[in-house]
Design an enzyme around this catalytic site. Structure first.
Site: not given
Ligand SMILES: Cc1cc2nc3c(=O)[nH]c(=O)nc-3n(C[C@H](O)[C@H](O)[C@H](O)COP(=O)(O)OP(=O)(O)OC[C@H]3O[C@@H](n4cnc5c(N)ncnc54)[C@H](O)[C@@H]3O)c2cc1C
Length: 311
Positions: A137, A187, A229
């Site tokens: 991560d 990732r 995402t």
């Molecule tokens: C598998 C995985 C591993 C990760 N590992 C790390 C890591 O190692 N380090 C790190 O800093 N971050 C990590 N993250 C977190 C990541 O950086 C984001 O903070 C998180 O995924 C939110 O960003 P997003 O791309 O989903 O979109 P966002 O910009 O948060 O949301 C965009 C759109 O996605 C949809 N959406 C988002 N959340 C939801 C919800 N809860 N319910 C319904 N719809 C939703 C909505 O339509 C929203 O408008 C990880 C995420 C994932 C999925």
């Protein structure tokens, strides 16, 4: 970035709030919707259910902010235990592990980098013996160089080890270029920490644009991109770039967090996309839960109601 994100993250640091939330049994609805449980058994059961639905999994044992070597050792032991359980249940082909280096000693004052590297090696060896892989991560920007260095050292013996890059950092497009080579598993996520303007895009649109540029670099490269995402726009653009670049299904994958858009996870898998679900589990679920609530303040009213009804 959400206006409520910072206040929620600040509130999350309050000891009183922490105490109140931590008295909720982990079986409370809001907690189990994001974290299936505190032990290996709950994690492996959740894995088995998702694999039955045609998904793959990456398991993260929640143990951030490790303050001493004994705590780091306990985290390593938890990984060895879950890898053993995945192997004996025949799930290792469909489930890997994600590791936060801070949980295995990276931030320890004396030789943290070396302790984390040695511990990560132990986990990589166990993962390989079980028939699966490890992804490191990515945490806040002060750890990026150390984490990428540890990745490079691990990949000498375990080239299957994956890394995470965060599109909100200015440096990430270049990091993607460096890591878009054959055999490299990357990732790509947007990034979950509060980062200063000097290193990270602050505006959501700029983060999204960077995410698209990074996806292009990774999908046009020779590695194995893992697009993490929940954003429907990023997913649609990712699929379109993959098709334009002639990427076969299975030569890249999508990833989402456990409990977030579960129907969409199954829908994409049903359409033939590889979809991996990140399952966090363990005793230290509080900080993880607060970060998810900060990202999605809409869930806050549900959370508060569930707190009140459990008292
Ligand atoms: C598998 C995985 C591993 C990760 N590992 C790390 C890591 O190692 N380090 C790190 O800093 N971050 C990590 N993250 C977190 C990541 O950086 C984001 O903070 C998180 O995924 C939110 O960003 P997003 O791309 O989903 O979109 P966002 O910009 O948060 O949301 C965009 C759109 O996605 C949809 N959406 C988002 N959340 C939801 C919800 N809860 N319910 C319904 N719809 C939703 C909505 O339509 C929203 O408008 C990880 C995420 C994932 C999925």
């Amino acid at each position: 970035m959400s206006l409520l994100r910072q206040p929620i993250l600040l509130l999350a640091r309050s000891e009183a709030v922490k105490k109140l939330v931590s008295t909720m049994p982990v079986s409370s609805g809001i907690v189990t919707s994001y974290v299936p449980g505190e032990g290996t058994e709950a994690a492996v059961e959740a894995t088995a259910r998702l694999v039955d639905d045609g998904l793959t999994v990456t398991l993260d044992y929640l143990g951030e902010d490790t303050l001493d070597a004994a705590q780091a050792d306990a985290t390593v032991a938890a990984y060895l235990d879950v890898l053993q359980a995945l192997s004996s249940r025949g799930l290792a082909r469909n489930a890997e592990v994600s590791v936060k280096l801070s949980a295995i000693g990276q931030a320890l004052p004396d030789g943290g980098h070396k302790i984390a590297l040695d511990n990560a090696r132990t986990i990589c060896r166990a993962a390989r013996n079980a028939g699966t892989t490890v992804t490191l991560d990515m945490e806040d920007h002060t750890t990026t160089d150390s984490t990428l260095q540890i990745l490079a050292e691990l990949r000498r013996d375990f080239p299957e080890t994956g890394a995470v890059l965060q599109a909100y950092l200015h440096r990430t497009e270049d990091d993607c270029r460096r890591l878009a080579h054959e055999g490299s598993r990357v990732r790509l996520c947007k990034g979950a920490y509060n980062e200063p303007e000097s290193v990270a895009f602050q505006d959501k649109l700029d983060v999204d644009k960077s995410y698209v540029r990074c996806m292009k670099v990774l999908l046009q490269g020779d590695g194995y991109p893992m697009l993490a995402t929940h954003d429907p726009r990023m997913i649609a653009i990712g699929r379109s770039i993959a098709s334009d670049t002639g990427r076969a299904r299975g030569s890249y994958e999508f990833q989402m967090l456990y409990g977030i858009r579960p129907e969409e996870q199954k829908r994409l898998a049903g359409e033939g996309e590889s979809m991996r679900v990140y399952i966090p589990y363990g005793l230290e679920w509080y900080g993880y839960l607060m970060r998810r609530l900060a990202e999605r303040p809409q869930n806050l009213s549900f959370f508060v109601k569930s707190l009140i009804s459990k008292k």
